[in-house]
Write a protein that holds these residues in place. Structure first.
Motif, PDB file in Angstrom:
ATOM      1  N   ASP A  43      -7.635   6.585   7.359  1.00  0.00           N
ATOM      2  CA  ASP A  43      -7.049   4.904   8.174  1.00  0.00           C
ATOM      3  C   ASP A  43      -5.689   5.663   7.697  1.00  0.00           C
ATOM      4  O   ASP A  43      -5.132   5.805   6.187  1.00  0.00           O
ATOM      5  N   HIS A  44      -5.322   6.928   8.833  1.00  0.00           N
ATOM      6  CA  HIS A  44      -3.926   7.152   8.224  1.00  0.00           C
ATOM      7  C   HIS A  44      -2.511   6.290   8.431  1.00  0.00           C
ATOM      8  O   HIS A  44      -2.202   5.449   9.348  1.00  0.00           O
ATOM      9  N   GLU A  45      -1.231   5.914   7.487  1.00  0.00           N
ATOM     10  CA  GLU A  45       0.028   5.821   7.855  1.00  0.00           C
ATOM     11  C   GLU A  45       1.050   7.038   7.785  1.00  0.00           C
ATOM     12  O   GLU A  45       1.206   7.962   7.274  1.00  0.00           O
ATOM     13  N   PHE A  46       1.787   6.479   8.587  1.00  0.00           N
ATOM     14  CA  PHE A  46       3.413   8.026   8.896  1.00  0.00           C
ATOM     15  C   PHE A  46       3.768   8.084   7.911  1.00  0.00           C
ATOM     16  O   PHE A  46       4.130   7.054   7.878  1.00  0.00           O
ATOM     17  N   VAL A  47       3.612   9.015   7.500  1.00  0.00           N
ATOM     18  CA  VAL A  47       4.202   9.976   6.296  1.00  0.00           C
ATOM     19  C   VAL A  47       5.932   9.982   6.398  1.00  0.00           C
ATOM     20  O   VAL A  47       6.389  10.437   7.895  1.00  0.00           O
ATOM     21  N   ASP A  48       6.253   9.452   5.657  1.00  0.00           N
ATOM     22  CA  ASP A  48       8.014   8.278   6.248  1.00  0.00           C
ATOM     23  C   ASP A  48       9.347   8.877   5.051  1.00  0.00           C
ATOM     24  O   ASP A  48      10.106   8.587   4.546  1.00  0.00           O
ATOM     25  N   GLY A  49       8.871   9.479   3.611  1.00  0.00           N
ATOM     26  CA  GLY A  49       9.485   9.929   2.543  1.00  0.00           C
ATOM     27  C   GLY A  49       8.991   9.164   1.098  1.00  0.00           C
ATOM     28  O   GLY A  49      10.094   9.097   0.583  1.00  0.00           O
ATOM     29  N   ARG A  50       8.254   7.613   1.806  1.00  0.00           N
ATOM     30  CA  ARG A  50       7.795   6.946   0.748  1.00  0.00           C
ATOM     31  C   ARG A  50       6.846   7.883  -0.592  1.00  0.00           C
ATOM     32  O   ARG A  50       6.784   8.357  -0.374  1.00  0.00           O
ATOM     33  N   PRO A  51       7.151   7.394  -1.743  1.00  0.00           N
ATOM     34  CA  PRO A  51       6.191   8.007  -3.000  1.00  0.00           C
ATOM     35  C   PRO A  51       4.454   7.306  -2.733  1.00  0.00           C
ATOM     36  O   PRO A  51       4.713   6.742  -1.546  1.00  0.00           O
ATOM     37  N   LEU A  52       4.181   8.190  -2.674  1.00  0.00           N
ATOM     38  CA  LEU A  52       2.953   8.225  -2.302  1.00  0.00           C
ATOM     39  C   LEU A  52       1.833   7.042  -2.609  1.00  0.00           C
ATOM     40  O   LEU A  52       1.344   6.284  -2.025  1.00  0.00           O
ATOM     41  N   GLU A  53       2.362   6.547  -3.855  1.00  0.00           N
ATOM     42  CA  GLU A  53       1.489   4.686  -4.417  1.00  0.00           C
ATOM     43  C   GLU A  53       2.364   4.291  -3.484  1.00  0.00           C
ATOM     44  O   GLU A  53       1.853   2.769  -3.435  1.00  0.00           O
ATOM     45  N   ALA A  54       3.333   4.137  -2.393  1.00  0.00           N
ATOM     46  CA  ALA A  54       3.449   3.051  -1.873  1.00  0.00           C
ATOM     47  C   ALA A  54       2.741   3.459  -0.362  1.00  0.00           C
ATOM     48  O   ALA A  54       2.528   2.528   0.355  1.00  0.00           O
ATOM     49  N   TYR A  55       1.557   4.515  -0.163  1.00  0.00           N
ATOM     50  CA  TYR A  55       1.264   4.574   0.840  1.00  0.00           C
ATOM     51  C   TYR A  55      -0.641   3.948   0.870  1.00  0.00           C
ATOM     52  O   TYR A  55      -1.157   3.616  -0.200  1.00  0.00           O
ATOM     53  N   ASN A  56      -1.124   3.248   1.776  1.00  0.00           N
ATOM     54  CA  ASN A  56      -2.384   2.908   1.451  1.00  0.00           C
ATOM     55  C   ASN A  56      -3.455   3.736   0.789  1.00  0.00           C
ATOM     56  O   ASN A  56      -3.233   4.981   0.682  1.00  0.00           O
ATOM     57  N   GLU A  57      -4.832   3.017   0.539  1.00  0.00           N
ATOM     58  CA  GLU A  57      -5.452   3.929  -0.215  1.00  0.00           C
ATOM     59  C   GLU A  57      -6.230   4.973   0.286  1.00  0.00           C
ATOM     60  O   GLU A  57      -6.717   5.971  -0.553  1.00  0.00           O
ATOM     61  N   ASP A  58      -6.474   4.945   1.702  1.00  0.00           N
ATOM     62  CA  ASP A  58      -6.879   6.208   2.190  1.00  0.00           C
ATOM     63  C   ASP A  58      -5.550   7.597   2.523  1.00  0.00           C
ATOM     64  O   ASP A  58      -6.332   8.804   2.105  1.00  0.00           O
ATOM     65  N   MET A  59      -4.471   7.625   2.300  1.00  0.00           N
ATOM     66  CA  MET A  59      -3.532   8.554   2.229  1.00  0.00           C
ATOM     67  C   MET A  59      -3.683   9.290   0.766  1.00  0.00           C
ATOM     68  O   MET A  59      -3.050  10.251   0.729  1.00  0.00           O
TER      69      MET A  59
END
Length: 187
Positions: free
Chosen positions: A44-60
């Motif tokens: 389940d992809h989210e757009f990468v926008d420079g957030r820290p890795l831990e701010a993305y969903n579990e799949d990312m």
């Protein structure tokens, strides 16, 4: 060594068919290598926008972790509209610059026109150079006409080039084990 075979798209099946053939050849030349298929369509992809890795969903986060844990990669990409798929570029954007450093990488790609092989030279290689990967010199580009029904590769020349890619990749993998991963600088 853990080698990640990356299917760099979320649609179609030719890229996966090429990866399966490469996997079979690598198993011949490097039976001690542990090969794992990573299909971007499984996440389940989210757009990468420079957030820290831990701010993305579990799949990312899991995707980034699989790249970090790998010792080498076979990157497979279709060519769409003269470019790599956005989902593959988004994945590269997710990774820390040191994730792939000094790890062996081979490239396979497929497309509908013969001219699109230049995408490997103009897009994929510069990205992998940025990561300081050990990119093998012999990528393989396949065309739609190289596949038969069921997406099996029917062109002997393509099969021979994929076999050679696998042979060279295994040698790069062996070489990379002797290469220090320490860096003098901090980038």
């Amino acid at each position: 060594m853990n080698i990640l075979l990356v299917d760099g798209t979320i649609v179609g099946s030719k890229t996966g068919a090429v990866l399966e053939q490469v996997q079979a050849y690598i198993e011949e030349y490097g039976p001690s290598l542990k090969l794992e298929l990573l299909s971007l369509s499984d996440y389940d992809h989210e757009f990468v926008d420079g957030r820290p890795l831990e701010a993305y969903n579990e799949d990312m986060q899991a995707l980034a972790s699989r790249f970090e844990q790998a010792d080498g990669y076979i990157i497979a990409s279709p060519i769409f509209q003269g470019s790599i798929p956005g989902v593959l570029k988004n994945t590269f954007d997710l990774l820390h610059p040191r994730t792939m450093r000094y790890k062996p990488v081979s490239i396979v790609a497929n497309g509908g026109t013969y001219q699109h092989h230049l995408v490997i030279e103009n897009q994929l290689k510069p990205i992998l150079d940025y990561f300081r990967c050990l990119v093998t010199p012999n990528y393989v580009y396949t065309h739609t006409s190289h596949f038969g029904e069921g997406n099996e590769i029917i062109e002997d020349d393509v099969l021979n080039r994929l076999r050679e890619l696998a042979r060279v990749f295994v040698q790069y993998a062996e070489m990379s084990q002797k290469l220090s991963k320490e860096t003098i600088d901090n980038p």
